[in-house]
Design a protein around this motif. Structure first.
Motif, PDB file in Angstrom:
ATOM      1  N   ASP A 134      -5.536  54.697   9.152  1.00  0.00           N
ATOM      2  CA  ASP A 134      -6.414  55.708   8.573  1.00  0.00           C
ATOM      3  C   ASP A 134      -6.881  55.320   7.181  1.00  0.00           C
ATOM      4  O   ASP A 134      -7.888  55.828   6.687  1.00  0.00           O
ATOM      5  N   GLY A 135      -6.145  54.430   6.507  1.00  0.00           N
ATOM      6  CA  GLY A 135      -6.522  54.028   5.152  1.00  0.00           C
ATOM      7  C   GLY A 135      -7.261  52.711   5.084  1.00  0.00           C
ATOM      8  O   GLY A 135      -7.362  52.117   3.994  1.00  0.00           O
ATOM      9  N   ALA A 136      -7.780  52.236   6.228  1.00  0.00           N
ATOM     10  CA  ALA A 136      -8.450  50.935   6.253  1.00  0.00           C
ATOM     11  C   ALA A 136      -9.635  50.891   5.295  1.00  0.00           C
ATOM     12  O   ALA A 136      -9.812  49.922   4.539  1.00  0.00           O
ATOM     13  N   LEU A 137     -10.473  51.937   5.296  1.00  0.00           N
ATOM     14  CA  LEU A 137     -11.639  51.945   4.409  1.00  0.00           C
ATOM     15  C   LEU A 137     -11.216  52.059   2.948  1.00  0.00           C
ATOM     16  O   LEU A 137     -11.873  51.490   2.072  1.00  0.00           O
ATOM     17  N   LEU A 138     -10.130  52.762   2.698  1.00  0.00           N
ATOM     18  CA  LEU A 138      -9.671  52.887   1.318  1.00  0.00           C
ATOM     19  C   LEU A 138      -9.123  51.567   0.802  1.00  0.00           C
ATOM     20  O   LEU A 138      -9.214  51.277  -0.402  1.00  0.00           O
ATOM     21  N   ARG A 139      -8.565  50.735   1.689  1.00  0.00           N
ATOM     22  CA  ARG A 139      -8.061  49.423   1.264  1.00  0.00           C
ATOM     23  C   ARG A 139      -9.184  48.537   0.754  1.00  0.00           C
ATOM     24  O   ARG A 139      -8.967  47.675  -0.096  1.00  0.00           O
ATOM     25  N   GLU A 140     -10.393  48.746   1.252  1.00  0.00           N
ATOM     26  CA  GLU A 140     -11.534  47.976   0.744  1.00  0.00           C
ATOM     27  C   GLU A 140     -11.852  48.367  -0.702  1.00  0.00           C
ATOM     28  O   GLU A 140     -12.365  47.564  -1.463  1.00  0.00           O
ATOM     29  N   ARG A 141     -11.542  49.603  -1.050  1.00  0.00           N
ATOM     30  CA  ARG A 141     -11.838  50.075  -2.409  1.00  0.00           C
ATOM     31  C   ARG A 141     -10.703  49.736  -3.369  1.00  0.00           C
ATOM     32  O   ARG A 141     -10.934  49.226  -4.462  1.00  0.00           O
ATOM     33  N   LEU A 142      -9.483  50.028  -2.953  1.00  0.00           N
ATOM     34  CA  LEU A 142      -8.308  49.754  -3.778  1.00  0.00           C
ATOM     35  C   LEU A 142      -7.594  48.539  -3.191  1.00  0.00           C
ATOM     36  O   LEU A 142      -6.617  48.674  -2.452  1.00  0.00           O
ATOM     37  N   ASP A 143      -8.099  47.376  -3.505  1.00  0.00           N
ATOM     38  CA  ASP A 143      -7.625  46.157  -2.850  1.00  0.00           C
ATOM     39  C   ASP A 143      -6.794  45.257  -3.771  1.00  0.00           C
ATOM     40  O   ASP A 143      -6.535  44.102  -3.448  1.00  0.00           O
ATOM     41  N   GLY A 144      -6.385  45.771  -4.924  1.00  0.00           N
ATOM     42  CA  GLY A 144      -5.592  44.951  -5.844  1.00  0.00           C
ATOM     43  C   GLY A 144      -4.138  44.862  -5.410  1.00  0.00           C
ATOM     44  O   GLY A 144      -3.644  45.682  -4.620  1.00  0.00           O
ATOM     45  N   PRO A 145      -3.417  43.864  -5.916  1.00  0.00           N
ATOM     46  CA  PRO A 145      -1.981  43.742  -5.611  1.00  0.00           C
ATOM     47  C   PRO A 145      -1.205  44.912  -6.215  1.00  0.00           C
ATOM     48  O   PRO A 145      -1.531  45.406  -7.296  1.00  0.00           O
ATOM     49  N   VAL A 146      -0.174  45.354  -5.499  1.00  0.00           N
ATOM     50  CA  VAL A 146       0.632  46.496  -5.938  1.00  0.00           C
ATOM     51  C   VAL A 146       1.750  46.000  -6.829  1.00  0.00           C
ATOM     52  O   VAL A 146       2.586  45.179  -6.408  1.00  0.00           O
ATOM     53  N   SER A 147       1.791  46.495  -8.074  1.00  0.00           N
ATOM     54  CA  SER A 147       2.828  46.062  -9.016  1.00  0.00           C
ATOM     55  C   SER A 147       4.112  46.863  -8.846  1.00  0.00           C
ATOM     56  O   SER A 147       5.210  46.324  -8.987  1.00  0.00           O
ATOM     57  N   GLU A 148       3.994  48.150  -8.543  1.00  0.00           N
ATOM     58  CA  GLU A 148       5.185  48.977  -8.330  1.00  0.00           C
ATOM     59  C   GLU A 148       4.769  50.312  -7.726  1.00  0.00           C
ATOM     60  O   GLU A 148       3.581  50.655  -7.670  1.00  0.00           O
ATOM     61  N   ILE A 149       5.789  51.052  -7.268  1.00  0.00           N
ATOM     62  CA  ILE A 149       5.581  52.394  -6.736  1.00  0.00           C
ATOM     63  C   ILE A 149       5.969  53.390  -7.823  1.00  0.00           C
ATOM     64  O   ILE A 149       7.032  53.290  -8.438  1.00  0.00           O
ATOM     65  N   ILE A 150       5.103  54.359  -8.065  1.00  0.00           N
ATOM     66  CA  ILE A 150       5.336  55.342  -9.123  1.00  0.00           C
ATOM     67  C   ILE A 150       6.549  56.195  -8.780  1.00  0.00           C
ATOM     68  O   ILE A 150       6.706  56.676  -7.651  1.00  0.00           O
ATOM     69  N   GLY A 151       7.414  56.416  -9.752  1.00  0.00           N
ATOM     70  CA  GLY A 151       8.625  57.199  -9.536  1.00  0.00           C
ATOM     71  C   GLY A 151       8.373  58.693  -9.618  1.00  0.00           C
ATOM     72  O   GLY A 151       7.294  59.154 -10.008  1.00  0.00           O
ATOM     73  N   VAL A 152       9.406  59.444  -9.277  1.00  0.00           N
ATOM     74  CA  VAL A 152       9.303  60.912  -9.230  1.00  0.00           C
ATOM     75  C   VAL A 152       8.862  61.518 -10.567  1.00  0.00           C
ATOM     76  O   VAL A 152       8.048  62.444 -10.578  1.00  0.00           O
ATOM     77  N   PRO A 153       9.336  61.030 -11.730  1.00  0.00           N
ATOM     78  CA  PRO A 153       8.900  61.665 -12.988  1.00  0.00           C
ATOM     79  C   PRO A 153       7.388  61.623 -13.212  1.00  0.00           C
ATOM     80  O   PRO A 153       6.876  62.417 -14.006  1.00  0.00           O
ATOM     81  N   GLY A 154       6.683  60.732 -12.535  1.00  0.00           N
ATOM     82  CA  GLY A 154       5.248  60.624 -12.739  1.00  0.00           C
ATOM     83  C   GLY A 154       4.417  61.301 -11.680  1.00  0.00           C
ATOM     84  O   GLY A 154       3.194  61.131 -11.657  1.00  0.00           O
ATOM     85  N   LEU A 155       5.055  62.090 -10.802  1.00  0.00           N
ATOM     86  CA  LEU A 155       4.347  62.727  -9.690  1.00  0.00           C
ATOM     87  C   LEU A 155       4.581  64.224  -9.732  1.00  0.00           C
ATOM     88  O   LEU A 155       5.683  64.682 -10.034  1.00  0.00           O
ATOM     89  N   VAL A 156       3.557  64.985  -9.394  1.00  0.00           N
ATOM     90  CA  VAL A 156       3.748  66.430  -9.295  1.00  0.00           C
ATOM     91  C   VAL A 156       4.318  66.819  -7.943  1.00  0.00           C
ATOM     92  O   VAL A 156       4.911  67.889  -7.782  1.00  0.00           O
ATOM     93  N   GLY A 157       4.138  65.977  -6.931  1.00  0.00           N
ATOM     94  CA  GLY A 157       4.664  66.262  -5.602  1.00  0.00           C
ATOM     95  C   GLY A 157       4.750  64.999  -4.785  1.00  0.00           C
ATOM     96  O   GLY A 157       4.083  63.999  -5.082  1.00  0.00           O
ATOM     97  N   PRO A 158       5.561  65.002  -3.716  1.00  0.00           N
ATOM     98  CA  PRO A 158       5.725  63.790  -2.907  1.00  0.00           C
ATOM     99  C   PRO A 158       4.472  63.386  -2.152  1.00  0.00           C
ATOM    100  O   PRO A 158       4.317  62.230  -1.791  1.00  0.00           O
ATOM    101  N   GLY A 159       3.570  64.330  -1.914  1.00  0.00           N
ATOM    102  CA  GLY A 159       2.350  64.003  -1.180  1.00  0.00           C
ATOM    103  C   GLY A 159       1.170  63.684  -2.074  1.00  0.00           C
ATOM    104  O   GLY A 159       0.049  63.501  -1.580  1.00  0.00           O
TER     105      GLY A 159
END
Length: 789
Positions: A134-159
């Protein structure tokens, strides 16, 4: 023995009957515990919701840069950050571009390091989306390498969908470059505005309307197995127990069942909390750890549920005479009286009616008065329904055998049938009233944007300081598959003198096709120029009317930097002299797809000034093939690739106030939870009643009654109370909704779609539960149901 010792002894004996009364005893206790446990779980979740919302706000404020400490120049502790939010498949994606200007640059919450140039830090939900088909088209837009996954303190919710994109070219071009912030820290001490009185009223009503069915279901659950319990208490009278003692023993059984319910409810709550991270409604989700009830509220639930179980049991036995040789309830009961049943809703109306016509102009509503009035009206349903059911079934006779069996059963015990549907009736009435209130005040919290999505799905706003080539960007967007049209328009400011001290004249440049979006043109060819007629009132984009000047053919104007702004390099570009073509025709203005009615001049490219300076504004109106849902996302990808700072704004007819939208989302959350509770508790109630009548059903089958006849009789026994309950709920719901609309100072208008929808939802839950109870019913009709021990 002291009174306390007597109560302790008798309550303990009742608890022993609940757990040690053989197979029948512990099955009854388990069913009671499950029914109470479902209600307790929802109560615990409800008490945890305020804390969960507060935790969301705290983490959102912790990563905000609003009013954060800033710096005028790069330093060892400065960070450049710019918002580059995106939209994908109608979901909002929060995005930020970041660049550290020194080794001590502040870290956004949830990150261990700042992403390098081209790298991205992703939230877990966004990372999961990019890895799916479902995210195939979004991968064309955000195609950079992933440096890390954001932790809980930086998110308002898991989704939450969030990313940080590293950059080595991000720069802040002067103090008036508001695209980019130079911050030295994160965090925002929010002083949130309170909800207005009507929105606060809606919050209170939502909690009351959603929790009332829970209380009703708990009261129903503690009365499971009432007939068998009364016969057992009659046996205790035979061996010497007095009437007060047997009531205390019955209270002990109910207390034991409620304690089992507290344990099961805590378990249900723990299971539900562990699963809540996977639930996201309208892009709102909560972390399991945020669902942490306040200790005093949890203690209140733990004390209130057992106390209510004992009180309900003693109240249920008030009209039952338990003698050594049997229970007198089997005789024909006295007719229910109506006068005291009408007192509750009348008192409720008496509390609410004086608040009518207040709206937002007369201070806040008394929350206790509102809650008390609504509770009394909804409780009125639970006391009126048994009377209504008794009156209706008392006059019924004749018909097929299945109908006669059902009617006779309802005539003998209409109270039990009414208890089965009380919770649904209360839930439907509350939902109808809330939907009417929401529909009534929607106009106050929903405003027309003036935008026309039929003419353009997206307006691409090309910032005046962007490096993107507008014409090239328009061609790039138009080349995207399923994009049917991309119309670019450029606007510059002109004035009769410089620096301009009065109103300026807007000069709009575009092809004939593009100019047709902002004016009604009878004819147009390259080289034409037009003078727009009609000066609109000040708009949100131009509240002071600074850009509403007019010009005539042959006027000499200065175009470009007419107000003397400094450029990115600190220089002040000179405006260019330009003469309005003498052949310019006057044409009427027409609102563009964003709803803006322009003034000034329209010119085609060949008639426009050769240079318009560094301060133009540009828009590209994009139309797509609506039957191709991916076209819009492909166009947004093309925009993002051209320049992340270019904004692709989705056009909508209306927009809702944030507070109103949040409350409606909360109502949706709660309604889903209550519907699940309704279905689960109703199924448990149905199974308990079938279990109590197992021997009767088996006896009828043994004497030759068809199973289909018995099945239909059970269905009729459910259908008749449900129909009456839903009719009563619709009437009370409409009446309560009318009163609430009067309190909100809105004209009373019945939202029949909501009434029918809520009634159908309640009926649908009953149909599903009835179908699920058919297999157990068929098993209970076997001859071995006559076996006894």
């Amino acid at each position: 023995m002291s009174r306390l010792q007597v109560w302790t002894r008798d309550l303990g004996m009742g608890a022993r009957f609940a757990f040690g009364g053989g197979r029948e005893g512990w099955i009854r206790t388990l069913l009671t515990g499950v029914g109470v446990g479902l209600g307790v779980a929802l109560l615990l979740i409800s008490t945890a919701i305020p804390g969960a919302l507060a935790a969301r706000y705290e983490r959102g404020d912790a990563r905000s840069t609003m009013h954060s400490d800033t710096a005028d120049a790069p330093g060892p502790d400065t960070l450049l950050i710019a918002r580059i939010g995106q939209t994908y498949h109608h979901k909002d994606i929060e995005g930020h571009m970041v660049r550290a200007e020194g080794p001590d640059a502040p870290l956004p919450p949830g990150l261990k390091r700042i992403p390098g140039p081209g790298e991205m830090a992703l939230s877990p939900a966004l990372d999961a989306l990019l890895k799916t088909s479902d995210g195939a088209l979004l991968r064309e837009r955000l195609d950079g390498p992933v440096s890390e996954i954001i932790g809980v303190p930086g998110l308002v919710g898991p989704g939450e969908l969030l990313f940080y994109l590293g950059s080595d070219t991000l720069a802040k071009n002067g103090p008036d470059d508001y695209r980019v912030e130079r911050v030295t820290g994160f965090g925002y001490d929010a002083d949130r505005e309170g909800l207005d009185p009507v929105l606060m009223l809606m919050v209170v009503l939502t909690f009351v309307a959603l929790l009332m069915p829970v209380a009703v279901f708990i009261a129903t659950a503690v009365r499971f197995g009432g007939e068998r319990r009364d016969r057992r208490l009659a046996a205790l009278r035979l061996v010497g127990a007095d009437s007060r003692m047997v009531r205390r023993i019955a209270a002990g059984e109910a207390l034991a069942g409620s304690l089992v319910g507290l344990v099961l409810g805590t378990g249900f709550f723990a299971v539900g909390r562990s699963l809540v991270a996977s639930v996201s409604l309208q892009q709102r989700s909560v972390f399991p750890g945020d669902l942490d009830p306040a200790p005093w509220l949890a203690v209140l639930v733990a004390l209130a549920v057992p106390a209510a179980a004992v009180a309900v049991t003693l109240f249920a036995l008030r009209g039952v005479v338990i003698e050594p040789l049997g229970v007198v309830r089997t005789a024909r009961p006295s007719r229910r009286r109506i006068w005291w049943r009408l007192l509750l809703p009348l008192i409720g109306l008496g509390l609410l009616v004086p608040l009518g016509g207040r709206g937002n102009d007369h201070g806040r509503f008394n929350q206790w008065q509102v809650s008390g009035g609504v509770v009394l009206l909804l409780v009125g349903i639970t006391v009126l329904l048994p009377w209504l059911l008794e009156r209706c079934v008392g006059k019924m006779s004749g018909g097929p055998v299945s109908w006669q069996l059902a009617v006779r059963r309802l005539q003998v015990n209409s109270g039990g049938a009414a208890r089965l549907v009380n919770g649904i009736a209360v839930a439907v009435a509350g939902a109808i009233a809330l939907q009417m209130l929401f529909a009534g005040v929607e106009g106050d919290y929903t405003e027309e944007t003036g935008e026309d999505p039929a003419r353009a799905a997206v307006a691409v706003m090309v910032n005046r300081r962007t490096d993107a080539d507008m014409d090239g960007l328009a061609r790039r967007i138009a080349a995207v598959p399923d994009v049917t049209r991309a119309v670019p328009l450029t606007s510059a400011q002109a004035a009769r003198q410089v620096p301009a001290t009065q109103e300026t004249i807007t000069l709009t440049i575009g092809t004939c096709d593009a100019l047709g979006e902002v004016a009604t043109l009878d004819s147009c060819a390259e080289g034409d120029a037009f003078v727009l007629t009609g000066a609109p009132a000040p708009s949100p984009q131009d509240p002071q009317g600074l850009f509403g000047g007019a010009a005539k053919p042959g006027d000499e104007l200065f175009v470009g930097n007419v107000r003397g702004y400094a450029s990115d390099m600190g220089e002040t570009p000179e405006p260019q002299k330009w003469t309005v073509p003498a052949a310019a025709r006057t044409v009427p203005s027409r609102p563009d797809p964003r709803g803006q009615l322009r003034t000034g001049l329209l010119v085609t490219p060949s008639a426009a000034p050769k240079e318009i300076g560094d301060f133009p504004d540009a828009q590209i109106f994009v139309q797509v093939d609506e039957s191709r849902p991916d076209a819009l996302d492909r166009a947004r990808t093309a925009v993002f690739k051209a320049d992340p700072f270019v904004t692709a704004m989705t056009l909508r007819h209306t927009k809702e106030a944030a507070g109103y939208s949040s409350i409606r989302t909360g109502l949706f959350f709660g309604a889903v939870a209550v519907l699940v509770l309704i279905g689960g508790s109703l199924l448990v109630s149905q199974l308990e009643q079938l279990r109590e009548r197992r021997r009767l059903l088996s006896s009828l089958v043994a004497f030759g009654t068809r199973r289909s006849t018995l099945s239909l009789s059970v269905l009729w026994q459910t259908a008749v109370p449900i129909v009456l309950g839903l009719v009563l709920a619709a009437g009370v719901g409409v009446g309560l909704g009318a009163v609430l609309m009067g309190m909100a100072a809105q004209p009373v208008r019945i939202d029949w779609a909501s009434v029918l929808g809520m009634t159908a939802a309640g009926a649908g839950v009953v149909v599903v539960v009835t179908l699920l109870s058919l297999p157990p019913l068929l098993r209970l009709m076997r001859p071995d149901g006559l076996r006894t021990e």
